[in-house]
Design a protein around this motif. Structure first.
Motif, short mmCIF file in Angstrom:
data_model
loop_
_atom_site.label_atom_id
_atom_site.label_comp_id
_atom_site.label_asym_id
_atom_site.label_seq_id
_atom_site.Cartn_x
_atom_site.Cartn_y
_atom_site.Cartn_z
N SER A 117 0.92 -1.02 0.14
CA SER A 117 -0.09 -0.09 -0.12
C SER A 117 0.77 1.36 0.23
O SER A 117 0.79 2.23 -0.49
CB SER A 117 -0.82 0.18 1.28
OG SER A 117 -0.29 -0.03 2.28
N ILE A 118 1.92 1.08 0.54
CA ILE A 118 3.09 2.46 0.65
C ILE A 118 3.47 2.52 -0.66
O ILE A 118 3.39 3.64 -1.23
CB ILE A 118 4.22 2.28 1.78
CG1 ILE A 118 3.57 2.16 3.09
CG2 ILE A 118 5.14 3.32 1.66
CD1 ILE A 118 4.61 1.91 4.20
N ILE A 119 3.87 1.47 -1.40
CA ILE A 119 4.48 1.70 -2.76
C ILE A 119 3.29 2.17 -3.64
O ILE A 119 3.71 3.13 -4.61
CB ILE A 119 4.99 0.22 -3.30
CG1 ILE A 119 6.06 -0.06 -2.28
CG2 ILE A 119 5.38 0.56 -4.73
CD1 ILE A 119 6.74 -1.52 -2.68
N GLN A 120 2.06 1.76 -3.64
CA GLN A 120 0.93 2.34 -4.18
C GLN A 120 0.87 3.62 -4.03
O GLN A 120 0.34 4.60 -5.07
CB GLN A 120 -0.16 1.58 -3.99
CG GLN A 120 -0.06 0.00 -4.67
CD GLN A 120 -1.44 -0.65 -4.03
OE1 GLN A 120 -2.43 -0.38 -3.51
NE2 GLN A 120 -1.33 -1.90 -4.37
N GLY A 121 0.90 4.21 -2.89
CA GLY A 121 0.73 5.62 -2.54
C GLY A 121 1.83 6.46 -3.11
O GLY A 121 1.34 7.61 -3.79
N ILE A 122 3.37 5.99 -3.14
CA ILE A 122 4.29 6.70 -3.80
C ILE A 122 3.94 6.79 -5.27
O ILE A 122 4.20 7.92 -5.94
CB ILE A 122 5.38 5.97 -3.74
CG1 ILE A 122 5.90 6.14 -2.03
CG2 ILE A 122 6.51 6.48 -4.42
CD1 ILE A 122 6.98 5.21 -1.78
N ALA A 123 3.44 5.78 -5.93
CA ALA A 123 3.13 5.84 -7.29
C ALA A 123 2.05 6.85 -7.65
O ALA A 123 2.06 7.49 -8.53
CB ALA A 123 2.82 4.36 -7.59
N SER A 124 1.16 6.88 -6.71
CA SER A 124 -0.02 7.76 -6.82
C SER A 124 0.48 9.33 -6.76
O SER A 124 0.05 10.10 -7.59
CB SER A 124 -1.10 7.45 -6.01
OG SER A 124 -2.08 8.37 -5.98
N PHE A 125 1.33 9.33 -5.98
CA PHE A 125 2.08 10.72 -5.68
C PHE A 125 2.74 11.05 -6.86
O PHE A 125 2.59 12.24 -7.29
CB PHE A 125 2.89 10.81 -4.37
CG PHE A 125 3.62 11.91 -4.03
CD1 PHE A 125 2.80 13.27 -3.73
CD2 PHE A 125 4.92 12.06 -4.58
CE1 PHE A 125 3.70 14.28 -3.68
CE2 PHE A 125 5.69 13.25 -4.41
CZ PHE A 125 5.03 14.34 -3.94
N GLN A 126 3.66 10.40 -7.26
CA GLN A 126 4.50 10.59 -8.39
C GLN A 126 3.79 10.69 -9.79
O GLN A 126 3.96 11.79 -10.52
CB GLN A 126 5.72 9.55 -8.72
CG GLN A 126 6.62 9.69 -7.70
CD GLN A 126 7.65 8.47 -7.51
OE1 GLN A 126 7.33 7.58 -8.31
NE2 GLN A 126 8.78 8.74 -6.71
N GLY A 127 2.66 10.13 -9.92
CA GLY A 127 1.93 9.89 -11.09
C GLY A 127 0.82 10.94 -11.33
O GLY A 127 0.54 11.58 -12.10
N VAL B 100 -0.37 13.28 -8.18
CA VAL B 100 -0.24 14.48 -7.18
C VAL B 100 0.71 15.32 -7.53
O VAL B 100 0.59 16.59 -7.63
CB VAL B 100 -0.13 14.15 -5.81
CG1 VAL B 100 0.09 15.37 -4.68
CG2 VAL B 100 -1.29 13.06 -5.36
N PHE B 101 2.05 14.84 -7.60
CA PHE B 101 3.24 15.67 -7.70
C PHE B 101 3.25 16.48 -9.28
O PHE B 101 3.56 17.69 -9.28
CB PHE B 101 4.49 14.84 -8.04
CG PHE B 101 5.87 16.05 -7.97
CD1 PHE B 101 6.43 16.50 -6.99
CD2 PHE B 101 6.43 16.13 -9.22
CE1 PHE B 101 7.38 17.14 -7.02
CE2 PHE B 101 7.49 16.79 -9.31
CZ PHE B 101 8.15 17.54 -8.40
N PRO B 102 2.88 16.15 -10.27
CA PRO B 102 2.69 16.85 -11.53
C PRO B 102 1.79 18.02 -11.46
O PRO B 102 2.48 19.22 -11.90
CB PRO B 102 2.20 15.95 -12.62
CG PRO B 102 2.40 14.63 -12.13
CD PRO B 102 2.34 14.55 -10.51
N GLY B 103 0.88 18.03 -10.54
CA GLY B 103 -0.08 19.27 -10.47
C GLY B 103 0.71 20.23 -9.39
O GLY B 103 0.11 21.48 -9.30
N GLN B 104 1.70 19.92 -8.51
CA GLN B 104 2.19 20.75 -7.54
C GLN B 104 3.50 20.81 -7.90
O GLN B 104 4.51 21.32 -7.07
CB GLN B 104 2.01 19.94 -6.21
CG GLN B 104 0.48 19.66 -5.92
CD GLN B 104 0.24 19.02 -4.50
OE1 GLN B 104 1.32 18.66 -3.87
NE2 GLN B 104 -0.73 19.21 -3.86
N ARG B 105 4.19 20.47 -9.16
CA ARG B 105 5.58 20.54 -9.40
C ARG B 105 6.37 22.05 -9.18
O ARG B 105 7.23 22.33 -8.46
CB ARG B 105 5.77 20.19 -10.69
CG ARG B 105 7.40 20.30 -11.20
CD ARG B 105 7.44 19.93 -12.72
NE ARG B 105 6.65 18.61 -13.24
CZ ARG B 105 7.44 17.47 -13.07
NH1 ARG B 105 8.68 17.57 -12.57
NH2 ARG B 105 6.64 16.46 -13.28
#
Length: 225
Positions: free
Chosen positions: A3-13, A15-20
């Motif tokens: 679940s942690i790895i999935q969360g990281i993937a979700s953040f990188q894919g 969340v982060f692009p919109g907050q770069r």
């Protein structure tokens, strides 16, 4: 870990692009948090979530029991975080945040639980004053849940006293550059109480009213002299 790895993937894919741009600005400008929050390491108590703060808003230090060892003790992570927050980052507010159903407070109430955790037992000695207060100043025969809550609340007050022993904090208070806050988060209700240094009581935080544990005015000592 899945679940942690999935969360990281979700953040990188997602969340982060919109907050770069925000993250890049945080790197360019550095961090300028508004407050230091010293909270319990309990996984259910996340200061950023409770306050709905974003990256760069808070400087957070978490440990078992939201404890602040007195400044005279061996230098450690809590004391260095306090000093850095006050001296290098210039925070104007420091919050100690306790909470309901705290395992550290359960350990204080039942030392036998800590027989296999000597490091935890040693750490919790910094909260023994709270346990003594509840034993000697509160009614005998309290319901265990009420006693636990009282202990957690008194621990916040004790740790505020320990916080004032740190030189950077003492100097900040003397200059009128710091405010100290004591909070108590009720996990089961979502309520947040704050310690009022004037009345010596905890009361709910309201949108237009934030009780403060200590907020001295600059020049008080000069006027008193």
């Amino acid at each position: 870990m899945n679940s942690i790895i999935q969360g990281i993937a979700s953040f990188q894919g997602s969340v982060f692009p919109g907050q770069r741009q925000m993250y890049q600005q945080l790197v360019r400008d550095g961090q300028h948090p508004s407050a230091l929050i010293i909270a319990c390491a309990d996984s259910r108590v996340a200061p950023e979530h409770i306050t709905q703060a974003g990256p760069g808003d808070l400087f957070v230090c978490r440990n078992a029991g939201n404890i602040v060892p007195p400044a005279s003790d061996v230098v450690g992570g809590v004391s260095s975080a306090i000093e850095y927050a006050v001296v290098a980052l210039g925070v104007r507010d420091i919050v100690i945040c306790g909470h309901s159903d705290c395992g550290a407070m359960s350990g204080l109430m039942k030392p036998d639980l800590l027989k296999k955790m000597p490091s935890v037992a040693a750490w919790l000695r910094h909260a023994e004053a709270a346990e003594r207060i509840v034993c000697e100043a509160y009614p005998e025969g309290m319901d265990p849940q009420e006693r636990h809550r009282a202990l957690a609340l008194e621990n916040v007050v004790v740790q505020l006293a320990n916080l004032r022993t740190h030189p950077s904090v003492a100097a900040g208070l003397a200059r009128g550059a710091l405010r100290l806050h004591g909070w108590f988060f009720e996990i089961e209700s979502g309520a947040l109480l704050a310690y009022d240094g004037t009345t010596g009581r905890f009361r709910p935080i309201a949108e237009v009213d934030m009780p403060v544990a200590q907020s001295p005015l600059p020049g008080d000592r000069m006027r008193a002299a």
